[in-house]
Design a protein around this motif. Structure first.
Motif, PDB file in Angstrom:
ATOM      1  N   MET A  87       1.412  14.320   1.350  1.00 26.53           N
ATOM      2  CA  MET A  87       2.133  13.425   0.462  1.00 26.53           C
ATOM      3  C   MET A  87       1.250  12.220   0.118  1.00 26.53           C
ATOM      4  O   MET A  87       0.370  11.852   0.893  1.00 26.53           O
ATOM      5  CB  MET A  87       3.437  12.960   1.119  1.00 26.53           C
ATOM      6  CG  MET A  87       3.261  12.049   2.319  1.00 26.53           C
ATOM      7  SD  MET A  87       4.816  11.575   3.107  1.00 26.53           S
ATOM      8  CE  MET A  87       5.275  13.094   3.901  1.00 26.53           C
ATOM      9  N   THR A  88       1.496  11.665  -1.054  1.00 28.99           N
ATOM     10  CA  THR A  88       0.704  10.517  -1.513  1.00 28.99           C
ATOM     11  C   THR A  88       1.542   9.240  -1.438  1.00 28.99           C
ATOM     12  O   THR A  88       2.684   9.218  -1.903  1.00 28.99           O
ATOM     13  CB  THR A  88       0.233  10.733  -2.963  1.00 28.99           C
ATOM     14  OG1 THR A  88      -0.535  11.935  -3.028  1.00 28.99           O
ATOM     15  CG2 THR A  88      -0.611   9.572  -3.428  1.00 28.99           C
ATOM     16  N   THR A  89       0.983   8.228  -0.837  1.00 29.05           N
ATOM     17  CA  THR A  89       1.662   6.941  -0.683  1.00 29.05           C
ATOM     18  C   THR A  89       0.763   5.840  -1.239  1.00 29.05           C
ATOM     19  O   THR A  89      -0.457   5.881  -1.069  1.00 29.05           O
ATOM     20  CB  THR A  89       1.955   6.649   0.808  1.00 29.05           C
ATOM     21  OG1 THR A  89       2.681   7.740   1.364  1.00 29.05           O
ATOM     22  CG2 THR A  89       2.756   5.364   0.972  1.00 29.05           C
ATOM     23  N   PHE A  90       1.377   4.876  -1.905  1.00 25.56           N
ATOM     24  CA  PHE A  90       0.624   3.757  -2.463  1.00 25.56           C
ATOM     25  C   PHE A  90       0.984   2.497  -1.688  1.00 25.56           C
ATOM     26  O   PHE A  90       2.170   2.217  -1.463  1.00 25.56           O
ATOM     27  CB  PHE A  90       0.918   3.600  -3.952  1.00 25.56           C
ATOM     28  CG  PHE A  90       0.481   4.795  -4.748  1.00 25.56           C
ATOM     29  CD1 PHE A  90      -0.811   4.868  -5.250  1.00 25.56           C
ATOM     30  CD2 PHE A  90       1.341   5.864  -4.953  1.00 25.56           C
ATOM     31  CE1 PHE A  90      -1.227   5.985  -5.969  1.00 25.56           C
ATOM     32  CE2 PHE A  90       0.930   6.981  -5.667  1.00 25.56           C
ATOM     33  CZ  PHE A  90      -0.357   7.049  -6.173  1.00 25.56           C
ATOM     34  N   LEU A  91      -0.044   1.762  -1.287  1.00 28.01           N
ATOM     35  CA  LEU A  91       0.142   0.593  -0.430  1.00 28.01           C
ATOM     36  C   LEU A  91      -0.182  -0.694  -1.179  1.00 28.01           C
ATOM     37  O   LEU A  91      -1.057  -0.718  -2.055  1.00 28.01           O
ATOM     38  CB  LEU A  91      -0.756   0.689   0.804  1.00 28.01           C
ATOM     39  CG  LEU A  91      -0.592   1.915   1.699  1.00 28.01           C
ATOM     40  CD1 LEU A  91      -1.559   1.835   2.866  1.00 28.01           C
ATOM     41  CD2 LEU A  91       0.845   2.043   2.199  1.00 28.01           C
ATOM     42  N   LYS A 117       4.272   8.412   9.097  1.00 26.23           N
ATOM     43  CA  LYS A 117       4.118   7.003   9.468  1.00 26.23           C
ATOM     44  C   LYS A 117       3.665   6.130   8.295  1.00 26.23           C
ATOM     45  O   LYS A 117       3.977   4.943   8.238  1.00 26.23           O
ATOM     46  CB  LYS A 117       3.106   6.881  10.619  1.00 26.23           C
ATOM     47  CG  LYS A 117       3.631   7.399  11.949  1.00 26.23           C
ATOM     48  CD  LYS A 117       4.829   6.573  12.401  1.00 26.23           C
ATOM     49  CE  LYS A 117       5.427   7.092  13.691  1.00 26.23           C
ATOM     50  NZ  LYS A 117       6.653   6.339  14.083  1.00 26.23           N
ATOM     51  N   VAL A 118       2.909   6.734   7.366  1.00 27.38           N
ATOM     52  CA  VAL A 118       2.413   5.947   6.234  1.00 27.38           C
ATOM     53  C   VAL A 118       3.533   5.678   5.233  1.00 27.38           C
ATOM     54  O   VAL A 118       3.639   4.572   4.677  1.00 27.38           O
ATOM     55  CB  VAL A 118       1.241   6.668   5.539  1.00 27.38           C
ATOM     56  CG1 VAL A 118       0.848   5.939   4.250  1.00 27.38           C
ATOM     57  CG2 VAL A 118       0.044   6.745   6.457  1.00 27.38           C
ATOM     58  N   GLU A 119       4.385   6.657   4.985  1.00 27.78           N
ATOM     59  CA  GLU A 119       5.380   6.541   3.915  1.00 27.78           C
ATOM     60  C   GLU A 119       6.294   5.321   4.061  1.00 27.78           C
ATOM     61  O   GLU A 119       6.522   4.610   3.077  1.00 27.78           O
ATOM     62  CB  GLU A 119       6.203   7.823   3.831  1.00 27.78           C
ATOM     63  CG  GLU A 119       7.114   7.853   2.603  1.00 27.78           C
ATOM     64  CD  GLU A 119       7.871   9.164   2.505  1.00 27.78           C
ATOM     65  OE1 GLU A 119       8.008   9.844   3.550  1.00 27.78           O
ATOM     66  OE2 GLU A 119       8.323   9.508   1.405  1.00 27.78           O
ATOM     67  N   LEU A 142      -3.746  -6.592  -2.939  1.00 30.39           N
ATOM     68  CA  LEU A 142      -4.662  -5.457  -2.916  1.00 30.39           C
ATOM     69  C   LEU A 142      -3.843  -4.179  -2.912  1.00 30.39           C
ATOM     70  O   LEU A 142      -2.706  -4.159  -2.443  1.00 30.39           O
ATOM     71  CB  LEU A 142      -5.560  -5.508  -1.668  1.00 30.39           C
ATOM     72  CG  LEU A 142      -6.333  -6.808  -1.442  1.00 30.39           C
ATOM     73  CD1 LEU A 142      -7.155  -6.713  -0.166  1.00 30.39           C
ATOM     74  CD2 LEU A 142      -7.229  -7.129  -2.626  1.00 30.39           C
ATOM     75  N   THR A 143      -4.430  -3.115  -3.441  1.00 36.81           N
ATOM     76  CA  THR A 143      -3.710  -1.844  -3.447  1.00 36.81           C
ATOM     77  C   THR A 143      -4.623  -0.729  -2.949  1.00 36.81           C
ATOM     78  O   THR A 143      -5.832  -0.744  -3.183  1.00 36.81           O
ATOM     79  CB  THR A 143      -3.178  -1.511  -4.858  1.00 36.81           C
ATOM     80  OG1 THR A 143      -2.464  -0.262  -4.801  1.00 36.81           O
ATOM     81  CG2 THR A 143      -4.294  -1.386  -5.862  1.00 36.81           C
ATOM     82  N   ALA A 144      -4.011   0.226  -2.259  1.00 39.00           N
ATOM     83  CA  ALA A 144      -4.726   1.400  -1.747  1.00 39.00           C
ATOM     84  C   ALA A 144      -3.847   2.627  -1.933  1.00 39.00           C
ATOM     85  O   ALA A 144      -2.618   2.518  -2.010  1.00 39.00           O
ATOM     86  CB  ALA A 144      -5.085   1.219  -0.270  1.00 39.00           C
ATOM     87  N   ARG A 199       2.298  -2.663   3.252  1.00 37.18           N
ATOM     88  CA  ARG A 199       3.589  -2.044   2.977  1.00 37.18           C
ATOM     89  C   ARG A 199       3.442  -1.018   1.860  1.00 37.18           C
ATOM     90  O   ARG A 199       2.611  -1.172   0.956  1.00 37.18           O
ATOM     91  CB  ARG A 199       4.659  -3.076   2.622  1.00 37.18           C
ATOM     92  CG  ARG A 199       4.485  -3.734   1.268  1.00 37.18           C
ATOM     93  CD  ARG A 199       5.573  -4.761   1.028  1.00 37.18           C
ATOM     94  NE  ARG A 199       5.457  -5.346  -0.295  1.00 37.18           N
ATOM     95  CZ  ARG A 199       6.358  -5.213  -1.263  1.00 37.18           C
ATOM     96  NH1 ARG A 199       7.464  -4.525  -1.041  1.00 37.18           N
ATOM     97  NH2 ARG A 199       6.179  -5.767  -2.453  1.00 37.18           N
ATOM     98  N   SER A 200       4.225   0.037   1.949  1.00 29.44           N
ATOM     99  CA  SER A 200       4.204   1.054   0.895  1.00 29.44           C
ATOM    100  C   SER A 200       5.055   0.584  -0.279  1.00 29.44           C
ATOM    101  O   SER A 200       6.153   0.040  -0.085  1.00 29.44           O
ATOM    102  CB  SER A 200       4.720   2.388   1.421  1.00 29.44           C
ATOM    103  OG  SER A 200       6.054   2.275   1.839  1.00 29.44           O
ATOM    104  N   VAL A 201       4.536   0.783  -1.491  1.00 34.80           N
ATOM    105  CA  VAL A 201       5.220   0.342  -2.712  1.00 34.80           C
ATOM    106  C   VAL A 201       5.120   1.475  -3.734  1.00 34.80           C
ATOM    107  O   VAL A 201       4.047   1.742  -4.272  1.00 34.80           O
ATOM    108  CB  VAL A 201       4.584  -0.944  -3.279  1.00 34.80           C
ATOM    109  CG1 VAL A 201       5.313  -1.378  -4.543  1.00 34.80           C
ATOM    110  CG2 VAL A 201       4.623  -2.062  -2.246  1.00 34.80           C
TER     111      VAL A 201
END
Length: 388
Positions: A1-5, A232-234, A219-221, A252-254
């Motif tokens: 899955m892809t998560t944006f931070l 755990k990332v989601e 910042l974004t990753a 934080r995930s956004v």
């Protein structure tokens, strides 16, 4: 899955270069200009391992290394920013007029001419008279970047929406020896860190208000992870150090960040028209087994980028001198990692399309093109595509 931070820095971030620093080695820390991808990937993997209550055994480390981490990039006023491309050169007139912006172009070699570039590469040159280059903005907003990638320098101009490199926060540390009344041996040193909460605006005047001189940034990753790492990332939302000296950042995930990582419509539309010449710009430093040359190119400088389905012929290169990257391994064997050479972010590669359809490159926007798979998972070599 892809998560944006989304990352919000609480402290200036330490991301030092490889020069010696420590007792008996050096007392002045030097910083790189921006966070290296491996620094972000390593900090996030450590955070996820702690959040899962893992013991960092070999099995845990293997799972964490499978996470693909891309970034970080600054976000200001809701827009994503990329590092300036190397094919942009600024001519600053002596009379105080607006700077002229030049775009590097491939120069065809005519009869009777020649150069010593390898593999028959053509030089990248500028039109007009010789001049001394002036400073250009270090960070470009996504819409400006899209315009640069699909048009030439005509009608292109810099304004206050372009940003400069972060300011350095330098601190001097000392511990006094009470007996001598002077600094104790090895206890006088200077650290340097990136002030990554605000970036200076291009062209701002020193006497302007702070809000006009600086843009507040996050910042974004982007993280691709499966299994317990992805779980755990989601829902990530917590504070953890980033870089050296345990400087704190809120992670934080956004979900709303996802749209900012997509190829701009102007670029996707241009690529769909089947251009015959392309530009590949490095948004993060790349690591190639051939130094400046991607390992996916053969001896004839022809090949297919990782994940793409087309064949390209390299025609020219516009990059800066290599930079070194290393690190410290906490996994066995513990100790310093081997030094690798990077092509700095902003490097531009010019290609001719030999076979295939360039429209598919819109799906490869901000995908890595480094040779080694683990370097790609660490975020080295994220590529932006445009026409030349």
């Amino acid at each position: 899955m892809t998560t944006f931070l989304e990352l919000t820095c609480r402290d200036p971030i330490v991301s030092r270069d490889g020069r010696p620093f420590g007792v008996g080695q050096g007392n002045r820390m030097k910083s790189v200009g921006w966070l290296l991808p491996s620094v972000v990937a390593g900090s996030l993997r450590t955070m996820i391992g702690k959040a899962a209550g893992r013991d960092f055994s070999d099995a845990t480390a293997k799972d964490l290394l499978q996470m693909s981490v891309a970034g970080v990039f600054p976000v200001a006023d809701g827009r994503l920013y990329y590092p300036a491309p190397n094919d942009c050169v600024v001519e600053k007139p002596d009379d105080g007029a607006k700077p002229a912006i030049h775009q590097g172009k491939l120069e065809a070699i005519r009869d009777g001419e020649g150069c010593d570039l390898p593999g028959g590469l053509a030089p990248v040159t500028l039109k007009g008279e010789d001049f001394k280059p002036g400073p250009k903005p270090d960070w470009w907003r996504d819409d400006h970047y899209a315009k640069w990638l699909v048009t030439d320098e005509k009608d292109f101009a810099f304004d206050e929406t372009f940003l400069q490199a972060p300011c350095l926060d330098e601190r001097t540390h000392v511990s006094l020896d009470p007996a001598a009344g002077a600094a104790a041996e090895g206890e006088l040193f200077t650290t340097a860190a990136l002030a990554a909460t605000h970036l200076p605006r291009y062209g701002a005047k020193p006497d302007d208000l702070f809000s006009r001189r600086f843009a507040e940034i996050r910042l974004t990753a982007r993280v691709v992870a499966d299994g317990w790492c992805g779980e755990k990332v989601e829902p990530l939302n917590g504070v953890h150090p980033l870089g050296g000296e345990r400087r704190l950042v809120h992670w934080r995930s956004v979900a709303e960040m996802a749209s900012k990582w997509k190829c701009p419509p102007a670029v996707a539309d241009t690529l769909s028209k089947k251009p015959t010449r392309l530009r590949m710009v490095l948004a993060t430093p790349a690591i190639f087994c051939g130094g400046w040359k991607p390992g996916w190119l053969d001896a004839e400088l022809r090949g297919t980028p990782p994940g793409a389905s087309m064949t390209l012929q390299l025609k020219g290169v516009c990059i800066e001198r290599w930079r070194a990257v290393s690190g410290w391994s906490l996994a066995e064997p513990r100790g310093p990692k081997p030094v690798k050479r990077m092509v700095p972010a902003g490097g531009v590669y010019f290609f001719d399309v030999v076979a295939g359809d360039a429209s598919g490159l819109a799906e490869r926007w901000l995908e890595p093109v480094s040779d080694d798979e683990q370097d790609r998972r660490n975020g080295f070599g994220l590529a932006l595509w445009g026409v030349a």
